[in-house]
Design a protein around this motif. Structure first.
Motif, PDB file in Angstrom:
ATOM      1  N   GLY A  20       0.884  -1.194   0.070  1.00 42.94           N
ATOM      2  CA  GLY A  20      -0.132  -0.022  -0.094  1.00 42.94           C
ATOM      3  C   GLY A  20       0.867   1.197  -0.148  1.00 42.94           C
ATOM      4  O   GLY A  20       0.616   2.271  -0.735  1.00 42.94           O
ATOM      5  N   LEU A  21       2.064   1.260   0.623  1.00 41.04           N
ATOM      6  CA  LEU A  21       2.830   2.418   0.952  1.00 41.04           C
ATOM      7  C   LEU A  21       3.390   2.689  -0.492  1.00 41.04           C
ATOM      8  O   LEU A  21       3.593   3.775  -1.057  1.00 41.04           O
ATOM      9  N   ILE A  22       3.859   1.609  -1.311  1.00 41.66           N
ATOM     10  CA  ILE A  22       4.534   1.697  -2.435  1.00 41.66           C
ATOM     11  C   ILE A  22       3.598   2.452  -3.392  1.00 41.66           C
ATOM     12  O   ILE A  22       3.927   3.275  -4.203  1.00 41.66           O
ATOM     13  N   LYS A  23       2.254   1.947  -3.464  1.00 45.79           N
ATOM     14  CA  LYS A  23       1.470   2.515  -4.408  1.00 45.79           C
ATOM     15  C   LYS A  23       0.836   3.860  -4.047  1.00 45.79           C
ATOM     16  O   LYS A  23       0.887   4.919  -4.933  1.00 45.79           O
ATOM     17  N   THR A  30      -0.365   4.518 -10.062  1.00 49.30           N
ATOM     18  CA  THR A  30      -1.591   3.534  -9.716  1.00 49.30           C
ATOM     19  C   THR A  30      -2.728   3.626 -10.467  1.00 49.30           C
ATOM     20  O   THR A  30      -3.146   2.406 -11.196  1.00 49.30           O
ATOM     21  N   ALA A  31      -2.894   4.745 -10.728  1.00 46.45           N
ATOM     22  CA  ALA A  31      -4.267   5.245 -11.409  1.00 46.45           C
ATOM     23  C   ALA A  31      -4.094   4.624 -12.821  1.00 46.45           C
ATOM     24  O   ALA A  31      -4.835   4.290 -13.557  1.00 46.45           O
ATOM     25  N   SER A  56     -10.285   6.408 -11.524  1.00 49.73           N
ATOM     26  CA  SER A  56      -9.024   5.640 -11.453  1.00 49.73           C
ATOM     27  C   SER A  56      -8.178   6.277 -10.417  1.00 49.73           C
ATOM     28  O   SER A  56      -7.702   5.642  -9.717  1.00 49.73           O
ATOM     29  N   LEU A  57      -8.248   7.697 -10.336  1.00 46.20           N
ATOM     30  CA  LEU A  57      -7.377   8.157  -9.155  1.00 46.20           C
ATOM     31  C   LEU A  57      -8.061   7.986  -7.873  1.00 46.20           C
ATOM     32  O   LEU A  57      -7.321   7.627  -6.887  1.00 46.20           O
ATOM     33  N   PHE A  58      -9.393   8.188  -7.762  1.00 47.61           N
ATOM     34  CA  PHE A  58     -10.000   7.903  -6.416  1.00 47.61           C
ATOM     35  C   PHE A  58      -9.783   6.416  -6.148  1.00 47.61           C
ATOM     36  O   PHE A  58      -9.507   6.283  -4.821  1.00 47.61           O
ATOM     37  N   LEU A  59      -9.981   5.548  -7.140  1.00 45.44           N
ATOM     38  CA  LEU A  59      -9.899   4.097  -6.665  1.00 45.44           C
ATOM     39  C   LEU A  59      -8.264   3.851  -6.412  1.00 45.44           C
ATOM     40  O   LEU A  59      -8.043   2.977  -5.449  1.00 45.44           O
ATOM     41  N   SER A  64      -5.120   1.666  -2.310  1.00 43.98           N
ATOM     42  CA  SER A  64      -3.797   1.760  -1.717  1.00 43.98           C
ATOM     43  C   SER A  64      -3.940   2.148  -0.056  1.00 43.98           C
ATOM     44  O   SER A  64      -3.267   1.350   0.706  1.00 43.98           O
ATOM     45  N   ALA A  65      -4.764   2.994   0.261  1.00 42.69           N
ATOM     46  CA  ALA A  65      -4.959   3.294   1.705  1.00 42.69           C
ATOM     47  C   ALA A  65      -5.649   2.036   2.273  1.00 42.69           C
ATOM     48  O   ALA A  65      -5.319   1.932   3.504  1.00 42.69           O
TER      49      ALA A  65
END
Length: 367
Positions: A20-23, A30-31, A56-59, A64-65
């Motif tokens: 998650g931290l990497i993404k 990621t998006a 995509s950005l929201f997802l 990731s979070a």
């Protein structure tokens, strides 16, 4: 079983947090990877997946979070059963993505660990299977994992983790990734990375009587049929293979990679943020006065960019570049790249447009 359960608990928790931290370090990257999946699924399964692209950005930030939050919640053993069920659902979803990519050879890099650790689709699928098995083990061995904190404390830790994760991801989007894992990071010399670090060696895969055989030298026996040539040491190959700059007059790549250049990268004029062009234009004028050559690179058409640059008053010569390459170079549209004889001396999000003094300091600094 107690040892196995605790090992799985620690491994799964830490790996989900790390992933998650990497993404979330690079939510735009990621998006972009999610958009690749949506495009593939829209073509192969249903056009409805195309409707997910605007989100995509929201997802990207949400997923990731979620990985970080679930990993932390698992480590503090808060609401174990609920968290493990959510982890199971997430890993089943990821396993489907990686299997589909591997089996149908659709997405060559799943983006599981961003640009930090690049895995092949089959490696990614294997990793997901291992995690799937571990999570199932944890579901059946919960008795060996008593809560480490009180329920209220666990809830507070989880909420704080979620809030921090989202803020970290949003900040990275509004600026640039905290850590740049790509080949165009500050300090890298682009011309050097366009060359192999060592001579490439190959093996030849040949077939004869329905059987495959490998040779380090091309066989002289004409009864063999050539199938493919595979690099033995691909890690020694060029790290940058697709950096090209051109216009209607020809290729200008070498000219861009010589001297001091201030590049304004506009990936797509239809999606470019125009908010900070007042500061960008001020920087462009100051750079010209200091002998730094400003120019723009875009993947948009000539007609579209002509209209755009007049709209934002960007008075610089412009060239063309591949859209995917421009996205790889910088996660900002527009973005600013400072080159000194092909060495990346500075990168800025348009929200962080520097003044000429900062640019001069970067050029003077030894890398």
């Amino acid at each position: 079983m107690k040892f196995i359960s605790k090992f799985c608990w620690l491994f799964v928790g830490v790996l989900f947090i790390f992933s998650g931290l990497i993404k979330i370090n690079d939510p735009v990257g990621t998006a972009i990877k999610l958009e690749e999946y949506f495009e593939v699924f829209a073509t192969d399964i249903s056009p409805i997946f195309k409707s997910f692209e605007p989100y995509s950005l929201f997802l990207s930030i949400f997923l990731s979070a979620a990985e970080i939050v679930l990993g932390v919640a698992l480590l503090v053993r808060w609401k174990r059963k609920t968290i493990l069920v959510l982890l199971l659902l997430m890993i089943v979803f990821f396993s489907f993505l990686t299997f589909y990519s591997a089996f149908y050879d659709k997405v060559t890099d799943c983006g599981c660990f961003g640009d930090a650790i690049v895995l092949t689709p089959w490696e990614s699928f294997t990793k997901d299977l291992v995690l799937l098995v571990m999570i199932i083990i944890l579901l059946f061995t919960q008795k060996y994992l008593p809560p480490l904190v009180r329920p209220a404390t666990g809830a507070v830790i989880t909420i704080i983790t979620a809030a921090i994760s989202v803020m970290v991801g949003w900040y990275a989007y509004e600026h640039l990734p905290y850590i740049d894992f790509r080949a165009y990071k500050v300090g890298n010399n682009i011309p050097a990375l366009m060359q192999p670090s060592a001579p490439l060696r190959y093996k030849y895969i040949m077939t004869k009587d329905g059987q495959e055989q490998e040779f380090e030298e091309y066989p002289t026996d004409e009864s063999y049929t050539f199938k493919q040539m595979v690099a033995i040491n691909p890690e020694d190959g060029p790290k940058i293979t697709d950096f090209n700059v051109w216009n209607d007059e020809g290729d200008f790549t070498q000219e861009v990679l010589s001297g001091n250049k201030l590049l304004i990268l506009v990936q797509d004029v239809t999606k470019a943020d125009q908010t900070n062009f007042k500061e960008i234009n001020k920087l462009v004028k100051a750079a010209e006065q200091q002998g730094i050559t400003p120019l723009a690179i875009t993947s948009s058409s000539s007609a579209d960019f002509e209209a755009f640059r007049h709209e934002v008053n960007l008075a610089v010569p412009y060239f063309y570049g591949d859209g995917t390459v421009l996205k790889t170079i910088i996660r900002s549209n527009p973005g600013i790249l400072l080159l000194q004889d092909g060495t990346v001396k500075g990168k800025w999000h348009h929200n962080d447009t520097p003044d000429i003094e900062e640019v001069q300091d970067e050029l003077a600094e030894e890398v």
